[in-house]
Write an enzyme that holds these catalytic residues in place. Structure first.
Site, short mmCIF file in Angstrom:
data_model
loop_
_atom_site.label_atom_id
_atom_site.label_comp_id
_atom_site.label_asym_id
_atom_site.label_seq_id
_atom_site.Cartn_x
_atom_site.Cartn_y
_atom_site.Cartn_z
N ASP A 146 -9.19 3.90 -1.90
CA ASP A 146 -10.02 4.40 -0.80
C ASP A 146 -11.31 5.02 -1.32
OD1 ASP A 146 -7.93 3.56 0.74
OD2 ASP A 146 -7.21 5.56 1.24
N ASP A 204 0.84 -1.19 0.00
CA ASP A 204 0.00 0.00 0.00
C ASP A 204 0.88 1.25 0.00
OD1 ASP A 204 -2.42 1.34 0.03
OD2 ASP A 204 -2.72 1.15 2.19
N GLU A 250 2.48 5.02 -4.17
CA GLU A 250 2.42 5.92 -5.33
C GLU A 250 3.74 6.66 -5.63
OE1 GLU A 250 -1.21 4.60 -4.03
OE2 GLU A 250 0.11 5.87 -2.85
#
Length: 841
Positions: free
Chosen positions: A530, A454, A457
């Site tokens: 999300d 997670d 990015e």
């Protein structure tokens, strides 16, 4: 600060601990100063600028939003031409260009602002160019490169490209290239009937025409329909135009933009901030064929372990071993099938990756073993941010080995994430990937089965990402964050996947990721990040999953019920039942939101959840076969209706229905208070899955859809394999496989292996083909098989839909019926003939 930047910063701040707010705001200023103090020109190393220049630029980075860029004039001319073995090299007014056939249906266009072109490098494409015998003509006013399947014609002045199938009309007519100070541009007229799909993860409808998108990765800290960009950057555009299809892979990890008729309805633009324009143009007779060819270029997923296709329960966070065990106990006590429980960041000691909080998780191997005894797999979250802490072994070792990203002055870059200030490994360096992969040894030794990467990015609180001047290895080529950003998440999961392959070399290892680039499907699956507990997000989910599948990443899903917020019982029930027919089936919810387990919304919703969990597990043989097809051909598991009938305009923009595998049509309710809906049936005959009613396709019709029902249809001529309901995939079943035959004519497949190991790569699988032919009152089923795997299932039976079985012959011998089911022989059979006396509908 622009309103958008202000809101984004607030969303980033509001989820951190109160004591971290000052750190996040300070980092925003540090990030802005790092952006201002380096001169960053396309294709050039970062250079520190003068103090005065930095001070003058600093306010823009603190307050400024995105600057809208407009394309320059397109008026280049060809100055010189040379012939390459499979194409052309052009000297053009603003640089250089090559046009080369890399396969019969694929042409690669490369252009740079100055010669020579840089050495070819791609994180997306795997295959070397194929020798295809291209025909190259380089005389007169027109130049051309042709193969048996694709043709490119080049006009000399002003320079433009026309690309099309070798035997058809042009697909790209008048493609132009230009440069300004900071960007490369491509411009092309937009054909009237063209429709666009793909581009990875977009909070947008399936059909993308008329929209504009940024090509980069970003953690939006929650998003709304229309927000852009999101977590993944997969710059592959799939196009249906006329009676043909083509794909465009804009293969650059630099930030860019694509405008599909948003600014000017009659043309599309592409912009890249990198030093090179590179486009792989892929032609085909159908969208499916182009997707197959694209995934042939960028790689296909490996078969996941079968348990990963089961149901997953997650939350940020189940904060103790006792809570995890309680959740597991509730699933088994309530007879709600489930295969995996996810451990979010609170299982760690102070959010330090590769550690356990020994106060709340005192015996990790004992917990994982206890879960395993009940049939659960443990899945653990790992983030890229490594806490700045000299007493933390991972940090100390990383510093000693020099694995972390650095600024141009050699200092490790750091920024605030969950643990506080963090360093970030440089996953574009092979030695770092190997170091990172080895860190999973203790977690795998404890028995953790799957891993969730997670925040990759990479996400840093208080900023869009790391400063652009941050230095990367980039496989020894060197570069900075401008080129490395979109590749970061993909190379992180590559490091994880390859490390697990060394630690567990005979097992299938499963990783899923929030961020990625084109080709990420080689290493991981994904999800849509999300999302929110709203009907708008439910409505958006199928389109997002369909476009991800069309972009190569087929093993995807959404956070069931929405990650952020509180779903109503109706919304949760609709989302939970819909998700049973998506590749990745997981409920996940944010901290401080109400409980979101299937029993949390009352008995009615729990009963609906139990029913659709049952159907998920019954359909696993069919779904697993679709996964096998994806691993072989790249065809997505969820397929848009345009796949079934692109020639009819009514099918080209449908994104509230989808085909699951070859034969199932899923048409869920996506709005509150709705108890029936219109279903668009593709051509051919279809059966209502719930009533067995046979319907003529190629039309729309109304179907009942109470809260407990997802309208579901099966194509006539299908052999649909259904397994018995189990509480987890490895539970010993009390009954065997059922083959449900839907009268008609068609072909079906069933793929089987052990679901765990890599032995299938050495022939330990069974692939069964069923050809169904309906002739009057007779249904013939022809069966063939290949492979060495022998399933352990007990007796297999066959159920006919669309008629009543009067008599059955199996390989010429009279077969037996039990309670209306045909009992099939234990050993292989080749021909089954069913005589039908009447249809119940």
């Amino acid at each position: 600060m622009s309103i958008r930047n202000l809101l984004e910063t607030w969303r980033k701040v509001r989820r951190v601990r109160p004591g971290d707010v000052a750190r996040v705001l300070r980092y925003r200023l540090r990030w802005a100063w790092a952006q201002a103090r380096y001169d960053l020109r396309p294709g050039m190393p970062a250079q520190p600028c003068s103090l005065g220049a930095a001070l003058s630029r600093f306010p823009r980075w603190v307050w400024g939003g995105e600057r809208r860029r407009l394309p320059p004039p397109f008026n280049d001319a060809i100055l010189a031409v040379s012939v390459l073995p499979q194409g052309l090299s052009l000297d053009i007014g603003q640089g250089c260009m090559t046009i080369e056939a890399v396969d019969e249906p694929i042409v690669r266009v490369r252009a740079a602002r100055q010669a020579p072109l840089p050495p070819f490098f791609s994180y997306a494409t795997l295959r070397e160019p194929q020798t295809v015998g291209a025909v190259v003509e380089a005389s007169g006013t027109l130049l051309s490169v042709r193969t048996a399947q694709v043709a490119v014609t080049v006009r000399r002045e002003p320079m433009s490209l026309v690309v099309g199938a070798a035997d058809g009309d042009p697909l790209l007519a008048g493609l132009l290239v230009a440069w300004d100070d900071d960007n490369g541009w491509v411009r092309c007229p937009l054909a009237g009937g063209a429709q666009f799909y793909g581009l990875g993860e977009r909070a947008a409808p399936l059909a993308l025409r008329g929209r504009r998108f940024r090509l980069t990765t970003r953690d939006p800290e929650g998003y709304r329909p229309g927000d852009d960009p999101l977590y993944m950057n997969i710059p592959f555009l799939l196009v249906w135009q006329g009676e043909r299809a083509y794909g465009l892979l804009f293969d650059s990890t630099y930030e860019g933009e694509i405008d599909l008729g948003h600014t000017h309805t009659g043309e599309w633009f592409y912009r890249t901030s990198g030093p090179e324009i590179r486009i792989d143009i892929i032609v085909g007779d159908s969208l499916a064929e182009v997707v197959q060819r694209y995934t042939g270029q960028t790689g296909r997923m490996s078969l996941p372990p079968l348990w990963a296709l089961g149901y997953h329960q997650s939350r940020w966070s189940y904060e103790s071993a006792a809570r995890v065990e309680a959740i597991a106990g509730e699933f088994r006590a309530r007879l709600l099938p489930c295969d995996a429980i996810h451990l979010d960041i609170d299982y760690m000691e102070g959010f330090r990756c590769f550690t356990w909080n020994r106060e709340t998780f005192p015996d990790p191997p004992g917990l994982v073993a206890a879960l395993r005894r009940q049939g659960f797999k443990a899945v653990a979250m790992i983030d890229p941010g490594i806490k700045v802490d000299a007493g933390y072994a991972v940090c100390a070792d990383g510093l000693a080995q020099g694995v972390f990203l650095k600024m141009p002055d050699g200092s490790p870059v750091h920024g605030p994430v969950w643990p506080g200030e963090c360093y970030f490994p440089d996953f574009t360096r092979p030695a770092v990937r190997r170091w990172w992969g080895g860190l999973y040894e203790d977690l795998t030794a404890a028995g953790v089965a799957g891993f969730w990467n997670d925040m990759n990015e990479p996400a840093v609180f208080g900023s869009p990402s790391l400063p652009n001047a941050v230095q990367y290895d980039l496989e020894g080529r060197g570069g900075d964050h401008r080129e490395g950003r979109s590749a970061y998440g993909m190379q992180m999961v590559r490091a994880t996947y390859e490390g697990l392959g060394r630690l567990r070399p005979r097992e299938r290892n499963w990783v899923f990721t929030r961020s990625g680039y084109a080709g990420v499907q080689r290493y991981a699956s994904g999800w849509t990040g999300d999302n929110a507990s709203t009907w708008d997000h439910l409505r958006l989910t199928p389109a997002m999953l369909l476009n991800l599948g069309l972009s190569g990443l087929a093993f995807t899903g959404s956070d069931v019920g929405g990650f952020d917020g509180e779903p109503s019982p109706e919304l949760f029930a609709r989302w939970f039942s819909l998700a049973a027919f998506t590749p990745f089936y997981r409920t996940h919810a944010a901290k401080h939101t109400p409980p979101q387990e299937p029993w949390s919304f009352g008995p009615e919703v729990e009963a609906i959840a139990r029913a659709y969990l049952g159907w998920r597990y019954r359909l696993l043989p069919y779904l697993y076969t679709a996964f096998w097809q994806c691993s072989q051909s790249g065809l997505p598991i969820m397929r848009p209706l345009v796949f079934a009938c692109a020639a009819k305009a009514a099918f080209r923009e449908v994104d509230d229905q989808w085909l699951l595998g070859d034969h199932l049509l899923v048409s869920p309710v996506l709005e509150a208070g709705v108890v029936e809906r219109t279903v668009l049936l593709p051509p051919g005959d279809w059966y209502d899955f719930w009533t067995d009613e046979r319907l003529v396709g190629g039309r729309s019709l109304r179907r009942a859809a109470p809260l407990s029902t997802v309208p579901l249809h099966v194509a006539a001529g299908t052999v649909l394999p259904l397994a018995p309901i189990r509480q987890y995939v490895e539970e010993q079943a009390e009954s065997g496989l059922e083959l449900h035959v839907y009268a008609g004519s068609g072909r079906s497949w069933l793929y089987e292996d052990d679901g765990r190991s890599l032995d299938y790569r050495e022939g330990a699988f069974r692939l069964t083909s069923f050809a169904v032919q309906e002739t009057g009152d007779r249904v013939d089923i022809y069966r063939s098989e290949e492979g060495q795997f022998i399933p352990s299932d007990s007796e297999t039976t066959l159920v006919l839909h669309g008629g009543t079985v009067a008599e059955v012959q199996i390989d010429g011998q009279t077969g037996s019926l039990t309670a209306g089911k045909v009992v099939l022989p234990a050993m292989g059979w080749r021909h089954l003939r069913i005589f039908v006396t009447a249809s119940p509908i």
